[in-house]
Design a protein around this motif. Structure first.
Motif, PDB file in Angstrom:
ATOM      1  N   GLU A 163       2.633   3.414  -5.020  1.00 60.73           N
ATOM      2  CA  GLU A 163       2.576   1.945  -5.055  1.00 60.73           C
ATOM      3  C   GLU A 163       1.115   1.488  -4.917  1.00 60.73           C
ATOM      4  N   GLU A 188       6.375  -3.542  -2.100  1.00 62.64           N
ATOM      5  CA  GLU A 188       5.923  -4.891  -2.486  1.00 62.64           C
ATOM      6  C   GLU A 188       6.411  -5.218  -3.899  1.00 62.64           C
ATOM      7  N   ASP A 197       6.308   6.930  -1.276  1.00 60.44           N
ATOM      8  CA  ASP A 197       5.830   5.626  -1.754  1.00 60.44           C
ATOM      9  C   ASP A 197       5.560   5.634  -3.260  1.00 60.44           C
ATOM     10  N   LYS A 240      -2.468  -6.985   3.263  1.00 60.94           N
ATOM     11  CA  LYS A 240      -2.494  -5.645   3.836  1.00 60.94           C
ATOM     12  C   LYS A 240      -1.556  -5.624   5.041  1.00 60.94           C
ATOM     13  N   THR A 241      -0.930  -4.503   5.294  1.00 63.85           N
ATOM     14  CA  THR A 241      -0.063  -4.350   6.454  1.00 63.85           C
ATOM     15  C   THR A 241      -0.796  -3.475   7.466  1.00 63.85           C
ATOM     16  N   THR A 288      -0.585  -9.717  -1.890  1.00 65.36           N
ATOM     17  CA  THR A 288       0.583  -9.821  -1.009  1.00 65.36           C
ATOM     18  C   THR A 288       0.186  -9.536   0.439  1.00 65.36           C
ATOM     19  N   ARG A 346       9.389  -4.676  -7.157  1.00 66.90           N
ATOM     20  CA  ARG A 346      10.829  -4.493  -7.358  1.00 66.90           C
ATOM     21  C   ARG A 346      11.118  -3.917  -8.735  1.00 66.90           C
ATOM     22  N   ILE A 371      -1.452  -6.911  -5.580  1.00 66.47           N
ATOM     23  CA  ILE A 371      -0.679  -6.184  -4.564  1.00 66.47           C
ATOM     24  C   ILE A 371      -1.604  -5.810  -3.398  1.00 66.47           C
ATOM     25  N   GLY A 372      -1.073  -5.939  -2.163  1.00 64.73           N
ATOM     26  CA  GLY A 372      -1.799  -5.526  -0.968  1.00 64.73           C
ATOM     27  C   GLY A 372      -2.998  -6.396  -0.670  1.00 64.73           C
ATOM     28  N   LYS A 379      -0.017 -11.732  -9.579  1.00 67.53           N
ATOM     29  CA  LYS A 379      -0.013 -11.615  -8.113  1.00 67.53           C
ATOM     30  C   LYS A 379      -0.550 -10.227  -7.737  1.00 67.53           C
ATOM     31  N   LYS A 436       1.427  -8.157   8.704  1.00 72.80           N
ATOM     32  CA  LYS A 436       0.542  -8.540   7.617  1.00 72.80           C
ATOM     33  C   LYS A 436      -0.769  -9.063   8.205  1.00 72.80           C
TER      34      LYS A 436
END
Lengths: 98, 98, 98, 98, 98, 98, 98
Positions: free
Chosen positions: B89, B60, B10, A49-50, A47, B62, A8-9, A6, A56
């Protein structure tokens, strides 16, 4: 295989097309191109971008899309014997329609 | 051990996988990769990034996640004889699912 | 001594640990690290950063915290015979818990 | 003399301490410092920085403050035979308290 | 042909004019120009740029527009034997009216 | 003469002082200064900078002000035999009061 | 001629003055200038810049204005035998009044 990873971002996981497959698909990348684009298939979306308001941002591409991408900036990685590339969506130039 | 160290902002603390462990896990990083990614496990999360509106942004990843990260930009540090890497991150490319 | 100096903005004043103290504390910084982190104690906090809305942002660290920091970017200064480092909070990688 | 010059924006006018004065004041700047900080006194504040909402941002320093500053980025200028430095407040590392 | 490719974001797909066509059209690009502009026709618009408020920004150009563009920054790609260029709208200098 | 030229945006038009005038005025710029400042008089203000909310930002300087400016970044231009400099207000370090 | 070309965004189309015309107009650009400015006439305005709130920003210059501009950053282009320059409004230093 892709389900094993998965991103990230705003990253996506791309399975680059093999030399022969590209020729059948109809696009040819000229040797003279400064920054050679490449063809491949999206196998996983990140996941997301914010944005500045904490929301999101939806991806413009979908799993299964055949895309042209700028190789520069991507990271090569091998899953189950297949070479993949982790890219930011930003580095995808466009989607090929059948 | 990880509980001994709380990253700021972060950042996350990662315990890189040892050579042998990575091969069993199924990803192989090609020698030709420009910026070699690496595999590891998240052992501590930072205090969190604060967005423009002063709110903390959730991570994002854990604790316990097996991740692929860009080594570039990280800082190596040793706790109790184990080498760790402190990363933002942002430098984590994705999470590996079992 | 620290009370003699008030850092401006998001800066902090750090008293770096001496060689011997660090070894007892349990972290070891590998010689191969690109940008060598260092251990020290926060002895003064700055006047605070002001965010885009004009509000002061609280520090993530407190006076007395034992921290790991990136030496790069800091400014060395001597008070009463002790070498100190003026850093931005941004350059503090994390806090060590006892 | 200082009243002869009004800095623009977030700039301040500083009268650097002379070699002898600094030694009495108690701080010593190590020769090994990459970017040598210096000691001086604030003799004039600028017209003030304007934030994104068009409001003036107050200075963290006041006229008369003894400060430590990064010489880099400042502009040297002579008023009535005394060498001064025009700096942005950003380049002031902290205030020395008596 | 163009319908085969959907650019992502603020990109457009341009079919550059051939040497002979440009001369008839009336613009001549001097040899001495630092960054040589080129003439072409818009054959596909991207999915659109998203602004800070999450709204799509409309394109200033339309399909069929004859445009002058800065070649620098574009990516060359061949569809069905025709060389095309993928550009950001930003790199289009203007539209030629007949 | 100055009325012949209206600077655009946050630019101002400055008439630099001649060597002899500066010495009488009392400031001396040391030869060792990295980025030599210069003295001059504001002869025209620009149309004004527009902030993020679309409002014009007022100038901190006025026509007739004697200013010290960083020559770097300015553009030299001659009106009616007099050399002038076009500068951004940002490059003006301060105003000299009589 | 100019009506044949509509610049995109905050760009303008400028017809540079010929050597002889400039001398009559009264400005002389010194040979020693680092970044030589040039004189010309605005012959077309762009579609306009869009600000952060999605509103078009008005141009400070108008068609017919005689302007001084920084040649650097512009793109040379020939329409009907006349050399023109495509510039961002940002690169226009000021307007000459008659």
């Amino acid at each position: 295989m892709a389900s094993k990873f998965k991103p990230i971002g705003d990253r996506v996981l791309v399975l680059p097309s093999k030399e022969g497959e590209v020729k059948k698909g109809g696009i040819i990348i000229p040797d003279t191109a400064k920054e050679k684009p490449q063809e491949g298939k999206i196998v996983a979306l990140g996941t997301g971008k914010t944005d500045d308001n904490g929301k999101k941002v939806a991806f413009e591409v979908r799993i299964g899309d055949r895309v042209v991408f700028a190789k520069y900036g991507g990271t090569e990685i091998k899953f189950d014997g297949e070479e993949h590339v982790i890219l930011r969506e930003e580095d995808i130039l466009g989607v090929l329609n059948n």
